[in-house]
Design a protein around this motif. Structure first.
Motif, PDB file in Angstrom:
ATOM      1  N   LYS A 233       0.837  -1.477   0.510  1.00 42.04           N
ATOM      2  CA  LYS A 233      -0.149  -0.202  -0.483  1.00 42.04           C
ATOM      3  C   LYS A 233       1.070   1.013   0.519  1.00 42.04           C
ATOM      4  CE  LYS A 233      -3.859   2.678   0.382  1.00 42.04           C
ATOM      5  NZ  LYS A 233      -3.107   3.406   1.101  1.00 42.04           N
ATOM      6  N   ASP A 237       0.579   4.494  -2.989  1.00 46.66           N
ATOM      7  CA  ASP A 237       0.870   5.438  -2.478  1.00 46.66           C
ATOM      8  C   ASP A 237       1.463   6.689  -3.152  1.00 46.66           C
ATOM      9  OD1 ASP A 237      -2.074   4.650  -1.871  1.00 46.66           O
ATOM     10  OD2 ASP A 237      -1.398   4.912   0.434  1.00 46.66           O
ATOM     11  N   ASN A 240       2.107   7.762  -6.376  1.00 48.63           N
ATOM     12  CA  ASN A 240       1.692   9.665  -6.554  1.00 48.63           C
ATOM     13  C   ASN A 240       1.793  10.587  -6.658  1.00 48.63           C
ATOM     14  OD1 ASN A 240      -1.143   8.214  -7.420  1.00 48.63           O
ATOM     15  ND2 ASN A 240      -1.437   7.734  -5.838  1.00 48.63           N
TER      16      ASN A 240
END
Length: 276
Positions: A233, A237, A240
């Protein structure tokens, strides 16, 4: 003293008793000496002598010993194990190595000696076949010096040669290879078991790192593993916020089941892995 006199079969000894007076300032430095004669009976006269047994019993009482510990004693602990680190890099390693050699009583010579790597062997390598050696080099992760193994893995050819040389046994290369694979499996676990644990690992990741993406691809008919993809995860993230640059690289797996390990890395270091 009694035991020492008897060991030399002495019958007569002069004992000087020295008394030092320190209470009065006038007596400082003055001594009174009074010799007296002490006579011993030789063995066989009067009581029977206990001989060496009595001497051994009395000696510790009259002659206490204090073990001396030299400053250099700790030098033998300067080099202890593979993986040992030296924060002072090459200079510290050289100092520790010299002290270790002095205390252990051997001489060495450098095969390689610079700020990046140092390789040392015993000076009697050629004359007496001494195979002692040590190799250390700097690791760029922390710039420390580390002691490394000469050979990271035992090769089947080494096993064939050692068994022939030490025990006179002749085995084939394949037998040696199978033995090494079995030994590695006992120590580190079998490859087949590690693949089977991928299900447990995937469940553990999803429970403790929600939002990660995992995909296990396997052949239902043949019950064979095909590929495995995982992206945590935090990596998802992080993409981005990375620059629009993506680097792909892979490496060959040299285990029993072969395959490739593919890594996708963005410019700022976020990664995703695929194993097939």
């Amino acid at each position: 003293m009694v035991s020492l006199a008897r060991s030399f079969h002495l019958e007569h000894i002069d004992v000087v008793i020295e008394t030092r007076l320190t209470q009065s300032s006038n007596s400082i430095g003055n001594t009174n000496r009074k010799p007296c004669d002490v006579t011993f009976s030789s063995p066989g006269e009067g009581e029977e002598s206990d001989g060496d047994d009595e001497q051994d019993d009395l000696l510790p009482k009259f002659c206490p010993h204090v073990d001396k510990v030299f400053i250099s004693t700790s030098w033998t602990n300067g080099i202890t194990h593979v993986g040992q680190s030296f924060e002072g890099r090459a200079d510290e390693f050289r100092i520790v190595l010299r002290k270790y050699a002095v205390e252990c009583g051997f001489r060495f010579k450098y095969l390689k000696n610079d700020s990046v790597r140092i390789t040392v062997v015993c000076t009697m390598r050629e004359s007496k076949g001494c195979m002692w050696s040590i190799h250390a080099r700097v690791l760029h992760a922390d710039e420390f010096f580390y002691i490394l193994r000469n050979k990271l893995l035992t090769r089947p050819s080494d096993v064939v040669y050692d068994l022939k040389k030490d025990y006179g046994l002749e085995i084939s290369y394949r037998v040696a290879w199978l033995g090494i694979m079995k030994a590695r499996g006992e120590m580190f676990g079998a490859h087949s078991i590690s693949f089977d644990q991928l299900r447990w690992y995937s469940n553990s990741v999803m429970e403790n790192n929600a939002g990660s993406y995992i995909n296990i691809d396997y052949d239902d008919q043949n019950h064979r593993f095909v590929r495995y993809f995982i992206s945590f995860k935090a990596c998802i993230d992080g993409f981005n916020h990375c620059h629009p640059l993506l680097f792909l690289d892979d490496t060959f797996l040299k285990g029993k089941f072969k395959g490739n390990l593919l890594a996708a890395i963005a410019k700022d270091g976020n990664q995703g892995y695929s194993h097939s």
